[in-house]
Design a protein around this motif. Structure first.
Motif, short mmCIF file in Angstrom:
data_model
loop_
_atom_site.label_atom_id
_atom_site.label_comp_id
_atom_site.label_asym_id
_atom_site.label_seq_id
_atom_site.Cartn_x
_atom_site.Cartn_y
_atom_site.Cartn_z
N LEU A 283 41.45 118.88 92.38
CA LEU A 283 41.24 119.79 93.51
C LEU A 283 41.37 119.04 94.83
CD1 LEU A 283 40.22 122.56 94.69
CD2 LEU A 283 37.94 121.62 94.45
N TRP B 63 44.98 129.61 95.04
CA TRP B 63 43.71 129.13 94.51
C TRP B 63 42.84 128.50 95.60
CZ3 TRP B 63 43.06 123.81 92.03
CH2 TRP B 63 41.80 123.67 91.44
N LEU C 71 41.25 131.32 88.89
CA LEU C 71 42.37 130.38 88.84
C LEU C 71 43.63 131.17 88.56
CD1 LEU C 71 42.59 127.29 89.00
CD2 LEU C 71 42.48 127.23 86.52
N LEU D 199 48.03 128.17 86.69
CA LEU D 199 47.21 126.95 86.62
C LEU D 199 46.18 126.98 85.50
CD1 LEU D 199 46.51 126.61 90.46
CD2 LEU D 199 48.35 125.55 89.14
N GLN D 200 46.00 128.10 84.83
CA GLN D 200 44.90 128.26 83.87
C GLN D 200 44.97 127.29 82.70
OE1 GLN D 200 44.67 132.41 82.86
NE2 GLN D 200 43.85 132.94 84.87
#
Length: 148
Positions: free
Chosen positions: A40, A108, A26, A30-31
């Motif tokens: 998603l 991603w 990731l 975005l983590q």
């Protein structure tokens, strides 16, 4: 290949596929967002198809518009999505990926999209349709079994 042989192979490959997908790194941006599978799917649609209305997203995702609105609100608060008025109908809101998040989301999701393109490329359009339909029937069968 018999149906049982195909089932055996799929039962072996599916967990490996899911495991590899889950291990896709990731991007740092975005983590901290704690993104779930529902995020998603929506982000994939927005990345591939561009800005959408909440009702269109709900239709394609197969969920209620209120569910999409909640996800959009959550991701908007986190700066991942932006909403704007529809120029043609001011009552409607258009949802898109924020400029600050677009590159990270593309980074991603692109490996998965590229892998599907590579896997599907040797198939004819009819074979691709058959493959997608088979996955959809599998999803429906798993859902029905779980509900029983």
């Amino acid at each position: 290949m018999s149906t049982d042989d195909a089932v055996r192979e799929l039962l072996l490959v599916m967990p490996r596929m899911v495991g590899r997908i889950k291990r896709l790194p990731l991007p740092e941006r975005l983590q901290s967002l704690d993104l779930a599978p529902r995020h998603l799917s929506m982000l994939s649609l927005l990345l591939l198809d561009g800005p959408q209305t909440v009702s269109r997203l709900a239709e394609v995702l197969g969920v209620a518009p209120t569910t999409v609105s909640l996800i959009v609100s959550d991701l908007s608060r986190r700066g991942v999505l932006v909403r704007r008025e529809d120029d043609d109908d001011r009552r409607r809101r258009i949802v898109d990926i924020s400029p600050d998040s677009r590159d990270a989301i593309a980074q991603w999701l692109s490996p998965g999209a590229q892998a599907w393109r590579q896997a599907l490329a040797p198939l004819s359009p009819a074979e691709q349709r058959s493959f997608v339909d088979t996955l959809l029937r599998y999803e429906q069968a798993v859902t029905a079994a779980r509900e029983r």
